[in-house]
Structures are given as C-alpha cells and as structure tokens.
Design a protein around this motif. Structure first.
Motif: not given
Length: 163
Positions: A74-85
């Motif tokens: 779950r945390m890595l998914r959120d990190v990936i979302k932030n990376q996209m932004l």
C-alpha cells in the motif's frame, strides 16, 4: 542527513524566473529524497519481519509477514502515485524554464534568418550584375564584328562555280 537550503521568502524578495525554476527544482529534489527515505523504511520493515536485519530476533509468523507485505504494498503504491505527480511537476517546470530560453532562441533564429536572407538577396543582385556585364560585353563584341570590313560577293566563293 542534510536538507537543501531554500532562500528566505519574504515579501520584499524579488524572485527572477531563473530563481523560481531553481526553487521548484530544489523542492522536487526534496520530495524525491523523502520518497527515497520512505521506500528505504519499507525495505527495512520487510527485512525485519523476515529476520534478515541484524536487530531482528528471527522471522515473524506468516500472518505478520503477510500484514507487513500488505502495508508495504500500500505504501509503495502511494509512493508511485507521488512519483507520477512529481514527474508531471518536473515536466511542467522544464517546459516553463524552456519558454524563457525559446524566446531568446527564437529572437536569435529570426535575426539569423534575416541576415541569411539579406546575404542571399545580395548574392542574387551580384549574379544579376555579372549577367548584365556579360550581355554588355557580348554586345560590344558583336558591334566590333559588324564594324569590320563587310564581306563582298568577290570574297564569297560559290561552290558550283568552283567545280
């Protein structure tokens, strides 16, 4: 761990376009650094649960490992979302930075094109002048030939009378 220094932002500070781009880029760098720390913390959490860290007493139970895995996922998914932004923010910043450069290069390009057009026009004018001089020389030569002694009938030989 050290943090980058951002200039003090008070109302009297005059920020240029270049300063704004640098501040945005440094904020992107800090966000990337923070995400790297989060990913590292998740990796250590997984290693601890598996018992591969020096501080770990041993491997956790299967249920604990699955819970840690779900949390890390779950945390890595959120990190990936932030990376996209952050990636989009970076693209926008680069585009913004290039707009200032494009204005300067467009002006330079236009000036260069104008100079090239002027040179081409001058070359055309020079070619036309050379062509006009050749025509004038040819006319002079024709006039000189016409002024020479005219050819009379005696000078011409009839091929039928020669035989």
């Amino acid at each position: 761990m050290s943090m980058p220094n951002i200039p003090d932002m008070n109302p009297t500070l005059a920020v240029t376009r270049e300063d704004a781009v640098n501040i945005i880029l440094s904020s992107i760098g800090m966000e990337e650094l923070s995400l790297a720390h989060i990913v590292n913390a998740e990796a250590e959490k997984i290693q601890f649960a598996l018992g591969t860290l020096d501080t770990a007493d041993g491997a956790a139970s299967l249920e604990d490992i699955m819970a840690v895995n779900t949390s890390a996922k779950r945390m890595l998914r959120d990190v990936i979302k932030n990376q996209m932004l952050i990636g989009m923010k970076m693209e926008d910043t680069v585009e913004f930075a290039m707009q200032g450069v494009a204005t300067v290069s467009t002006t330079t390009q236009t000036t260069t094109e104008t100079k090239e057009e002027t040179v081409v026009e001058e070359e055309k004018v020079a070619e036309e002048e050379v062509a006009e001089e050749k025509v004038a020389e040819e006319e002079v030569v024709e006039e000189e030939v016409a002024e020479e002694e005219p050819v009379t009938e005696e000078d011409t030989v009839d091929p039928e009378t020669q035989a």
